[in-house]
Design a protein around this motif. Structure first.
Motif, PDB file in Angstrom:
ATOM      1  N   ILE A 172     -32.114  13.451   4.704  1.00  0.00           N
ATOM      2  CA  ILE A 172     -33.027  14.265   3.731  1.00  0.00           C
ATOM      3  C   ILE A 172     -32.138  13.578   2.205  1.00  0.00           C
ATOM      4  CG2 ILE A 172     -33.757  16.084   2.681  1.00  0.00           C
ATOM      5  CD1 ILE A 172     -33.751  17.588   5.371  1.00  0.00           C
ATOM      6  N   ASP A 173     -32.936  13.058   1.503  1.00  0.00           N
ATOM      7  CA  ASP A 173     -32.838  12.457   0.285  1.00  0.00           C
ATOM      8  C   ASP A 173     -32.779  13.525  -0.747  1.00  0.00           C
ATOM      9  OD1 ASP A 173     -32.109  10.288  -1.572  1.00  0.00           O
ATOM     10  OD2 ASP A 173     -33.970  10.617  -2.493  1.00  0.00           O
ATOM     11  N   GLU A 178     -35.575  17.293  -4.971  1.00  0.00           N
ATOM     12  CA  GLU A 178     -35.706  17.491  -6.288  1.00  0.00           C
ATOM     13  C   GLU A 178     -37.206  17.433  -6.643  1.00  0.00           C
ATOM     14  OE1 GLU A 178     -34.549  15.814 -10.720  1.00  0.00           O
ATOM     15  OE2 GLU A 178     -33.111  15.263  -8.786  1.00  0.00           O
ATOM     16  N   LYS A 179     -37.884  16.280  -6.236  1.00  0.00           N
ATOM     17  CA  LYS A 179     -39.078  16.026  -6.583  1.00  0.00           C
ATOM     18  C   LYS A 179     -40.074  17.070  -5.974  1.00  0.00           C
ATOM     19  CE  LYS A 179     -42.582  12.183  -6.395  1.00  0.00           C
ATOM     20  NZ  LYS A 179     -43.673  13.141  -5.331  1.00  0.00           N
ATOM     21  N   LEU A 180     -39.844  17.469  -4.753  1.00  0.00           N
ATOM     22  CA  LEU A 180     -40.639  18.533  -4.275  1.00  0.00           C
ATOM     23  C   LEU A 180     -40.585  19.574  -4.756  1.00  0.00           C
ATOM     24  CD1 LEU A 180     -39.979  17.804  -0.297  1.00  0.00           C
ATOM     25  CD2 LEU A 180     -42.042  17.279  -1.732  1.00  0.00           C
ATOM     26  N   ILE A 181     -39.387  20.145  -5.371  1.00  0.00           N
ATOM     27  CA  ILE A 181     -39.340  21.350  -6.054  1.00  0.00           C
ATOM     28  C   ILE A 181     -39.787  21.314  -7.407  1.00  0.00           C
ATOM     29  CG2 ILE A 181     -37.668  23.129  -6.916  1.00  0.00           C
ATOM     30  CD1 ILE A 181     -35.635  22.017  -4.668  1.00  0.00           C
ATOM     31  N   ARG A 182     -39.639  20.092  -7.995  1.00  0.00           N
ATOM     32  CA  ARG A 182     -40.213  19.959  -9.321  1.00  0.00           C
ATOM     33  C   ARG A 182     -41.876  19.888  -9.404  1.00  0.00           C
ATOM     34  NH1 ARG A 182     -37.797  15.760 -10.373  1.00  0.00           N
ATOM     35  NH2 ARG A 182     -39.597  14.146 -10.064  1.00  0.00           N
ATOM     36  N   GLU A 183     -42.315  19.514  -8.316  1.00  0.00           N
ATOM     37  CA  GLU A 183     -43.892  19.612  -8.111  1.00  0.00           C
ATOM     38  C   GLU A 183     -44.479  20.869  -7.473  1.00  0.00           C
ATOM     39  OE1 GLU A 183     -44.763  15.931  -6.320  1.00  0.00           O
ATOM     40  OE2 GLU A 183     -44.290  14.802  -8.011  1.00  0.00           O
ATOM     41  N   LEU A 207     -31.078  23.151  -8.093  1.00  0.00           N
ATOM     42  CA  LEU A 207     -31.114  23.570  -6.961  1.00  0.00           C
ATOM     43  C   LEU A 207     -31.210  22.443  -5.684  1.00  0.00           C
ATOM     44  CD1 LEU A 207     -33.838  26.241  -7.380  1.00  0.00           C
ATOM     45  CD2 LEU A 207     -31.676  26.622  -6.888  1.00  0.00           C
ATOM     46  N   ALA A 208     -31.566  21.235  -6.154  1.00  0.00           N
ATOM     47  CA  ALA A 208     -31.770  20.328  -5.295  1.00  0.00           C
ATOM     48  C   ALA A 208     -30.568  19.993  -4.119  1.00  0.00           C
ATOM     49  CB  ALA A 208     -32.093  18.769  -5.867  1.00  0.00           C
ATOM     50  N   PRO A 209     -29.308  19.970  -4.701  1.00  0.00           N
ATOM     51  CA  PRO A 209     -28.181  19.651  -3.790  1.00  0.00           C
ATOM     52  C   PRO A 209     -28.297  20.780  -2.795  1.00  0.00           C
ATOM     53  CG  PRO A 209     -27.530  19.148  -6.022  1.00  0.00           C
ATOM     54  CD  PRO A 209     -28.724  19.974  -6.191  1.00  0.00           C
ATOM     55  N   ALA A 210     -28.159  21.962  -2.984  1.00  0.00           N
ATOM     56  CA  ALA A 210     -27.899  23.060  -2.073  1.00  0.00           C
ATOM     57  C   ALA A 210     -28.913  23.129  -1.133  1.00  0.00           C
ATOM     58  CB  ALA A 210     -27.978  24.387  -2.982  1.00  0.00           C
ATOM     59  N   MET A 211     -30.312  22.958  -1.545  1.00  0.00           N
ATOM     60  CA  MET A 211     -31.530  22.640  -0.645  1.00  0.00           C
ATOM     61  C   MET A 211     -31.433  21.676   0.305  1.00  0.00           C
ATOM     62  SD  MET A 211     -33.237  25.720  -1.457  1.00  0.00           S
ATOM     63  CE  MET A 211     -34.534  25.126  -0.425  1.00  0.00           C
ATOM     64  N   THR A 212     -30.919  20.518  -0.154  1.00  0.00           N
ATOM     65  CA  THR A 212     -30.661  19.334   0.720  1.00  0.00           C
ATOM     66  C   THR A 212     -29.856  19.520   1.744  1.00  0.00           C
ATOM     67  OG1 THR A 212     -31.211  17.821  -1.192  1.00  0.00           O
ATOM     68  CG2 THR A 212     -30.075  16.855   0.698  1.00  0.00           C
ATOM     69  N   HIS A 213     -28.492  20.244   1.650  1.00  0.00           N
ATOM     70  CA  HIS A 213     -27.607  20.561   2.279  1.00  0.00           C
ATOM     71  C   HIS A 213     -28.056  21.507   3.429  1.00  0.00           C
ATOM     72  CE1 HIS A 213     -23.692  21.197   4.096  1.00  0.00           C
ATOM     73  NE2 HIS A 213     -24.032  22.554   4.138  1.00  0.00           N
ATOM     74  N   ILE A 214     -28.885  22.479   3.047  1.00  0.00           N
ATOM     75  CA  ILE A 214     -29.353  23.546   3.952  1.00  0.00           C
ATOM     76  C   ILE A 214     -30.320  22.981   4.947  1.00  0.00           C
ATOM     77  CG2 ILE A 214     -30.684  25.487   4.175  1.00  0.00           C
ATOM     78  CD1 ILE A 214     -29.523  26.642   1.437  1.00  0.00           C
ATOM     79  N   SER A 215     -31.349  21.924   4.467  1.00  0.00           N
ATOM     80  CA  SER A 215     -32.151  21.642   5.273  1.00  0.00           C
ATOM     81  C   SER A 215     -31.744  20.469   6.156  1.00  0.00           C
ATOM     82  CB  SER A 215     -33.368  20.825   4.170  1.00  0.00           C
ATOM     83  OG  SER A 215     -33.887  21.792   3.521  1.00  0.00           O
ATOM     84  N   GLN A 216     -30.677  19.723   5.577  1.00  0.00           N
ATOM     85  CA  GLN A 216     -29.933  18.777   6.595  1.00  0.00           C
ATOM     86  C   GLN A 216     -29.308  19.385   7.878  1.00  0.00           C
ATOM     87  OE1 GLN A 216     -29.995  15.053   5.950  1.00  0.00           O
ATOM     88  NE2 GLN A 216     -29.805  15.466   8.079  1.00  0.00           N
ATOM     89  N   GLN A 217     -28.543  20.470   7.545  1.00  0.00           N
ATOM     90  CA  GLN A 217     -28.027  21.169   8.503  1.00  0.00           C
ATOM     91  C   GLN A 217     -29.107  22.024   9.642  1.00  0.00           C
ATOM     92  OE1 GLN A 217     -24.604  20.109   7.966  1.00  0.00           O
ATOM     93  NE2 GLN A 217     -24.344  21.882   9.072  1.00  0.00           N
TER      94      GLN A 217
END
Length: 243
Positions: A172-173, A178-183, A207-217
Motif C-alpha cells: 500500500i502506497d 493520502e489521495k483517497l483521504i483527500r478526495e 493521517l496517511a502514514p498511520a492509515m497506510t500502516h494499519i491497512s498494510q498490517q
C-alpha cells in the motif's frame, strides 16, 4: 496547530475533548426561515420581503388599525408570491444541477425538508408481538437471520497445487492513501465514531502514514481492526407492510 501525533490520537482513539481547536462545529443553528432551503444568504430580495412582513405584522398588531392590517395582508400576498417563484427557481436549478453532476442528493434533501412529519420507524412485528420499543434489537435479529452461519469446524477440501501463479504481496502506497483521504466526499455521513469526513480530508497528510500502516498490517495478517467492523445500519422502508 496540532502535532501529527495529536491528530492521529484524536482521529483513531476518538478523543474529541479538544475538538474546538480542530474547528469542529459543536453547536447547531436554526435558520429563521425554517426549512426554506431556497432562502440563502444571497436571497436579499426575499429576505427583505420577509423582514418587512414581520414589521408590518407587529405594527398592525400593536396599533389594531384596519389600515395597518390591510397593508400587512397586501404585503403578505406579495411575499408569498415572491417566495413561490423563488422556490420553483431553486427546484429547477437543483434538478438541472443534479442531472449535469449526476447527483440526486440535493433533490432528496429538498424533498425531506418539505415533509411535515417525521415519525421515525413504525412499531415492528416480531412473531406475534408488535414492538414499540427495542426496535433496534429486533432489526438486528432480522438482519442476522438472513445471513448464513458457517459451522465452527468446516470440512474444507484438500489443498492442491495452484493452477495460477502466486500473486505478489500487495504494498500500500502512502501517497495513494493520502489521495483517497483527500478526495473523500464530505457530504457522506459519519461512521460510528461521529468523526466528520471534512476533518479526515483536512488532515489527510497527517493521517496517511498511520492509515497506510494499519491497512498494510491488515493485509499481512488477514485481520481487520475491531473498530472497522462496526457500522451504522439505517433501515429504509420500501414497500409492503410497515410492521
Amino acid at each position: 496547530m496540532f502535532s501529527r501525533g495529536a491528530i492521529i490520537s484524536i482521529v483513531i482513539k476518538g478523543d474529541y475533548s479538544d475538538s474546538r481547536a480542530l474547528r469542529i462545529p459543536s453547536h447547531s443553528f436554526v435558520s429563521r426561515c425554517g426549512t426554506r432551503l431556497f432562502i440563502t444568504p444571497d436571497s436579499k430580495p426575499e429576505r427583505r420581503l420577509i423582514k418587512r412582513k414581520h414589521r408590518l405584522y407587529n405594527k398592525a398588531r400593536k396599533s389594531g388599525k384596519d389600515a395597518d392590517w390591510r397593508a400587512y395582508r397586501v404585503h403578505k400576498r406579495e411575499t408569498q408570491k415572491a417566495l413561490r417563484t423563488a422556490e420553483w427557481s431553486h427546484l429547477e436549478r437543483t434538478l438541472q444541477a443534479g442531472i449535469e453532476q449526476k447527483n440526486n442528493k440535493p433533490f432528496w434533501r429538498y424533498i425531506k425538508a418539505r415533509k411535515q412529519d417525521n415519525i421515525g420507524i413504525a412499531p415492528l412485528k416480531e412473531g406475534n408481538k408488535l414492538l414499540s420499543t427495542d426496535k433496534a434489537e429486533a432489526l438486528n435479529r432480522q438482519f442476522q437471520s438472513v445471513f448464513t452461519k458457517d459451522p465452527p469446524n468446516p470440512d474444507l477440501p484438500p489443498l492442491t497445487t495452484p493452477k495460477y501463479p502466486i500473486m505478489r504481496n500487495l504494498i500500500i502506497d502512502e501517497k495513494g492513501v493520502e489521495k483517497l483521504i483527500r478526495e473523500i466526499k464530505v457530504s457522506k455521513a459519519s461512521g460510528p465514531d461521529n468523526l466528520p469526513n471534512r476533518v479526515l480530508q483536512r488532515f489527510s497528510i497527517e493521517l496517511a502514514p498511520a492509515m497506510t500502516h494499519i491497512s498494510q498490517q491488515s493485509i499481512l495478517t488477514g485481520e481487520l481492526p475491531d473498530d472497522w467492523r462496526n457500522a451504522n445500519i439505517t433501515p429504509l422502508f420500501k414497500t409492503g407492510n410497515r410492521h
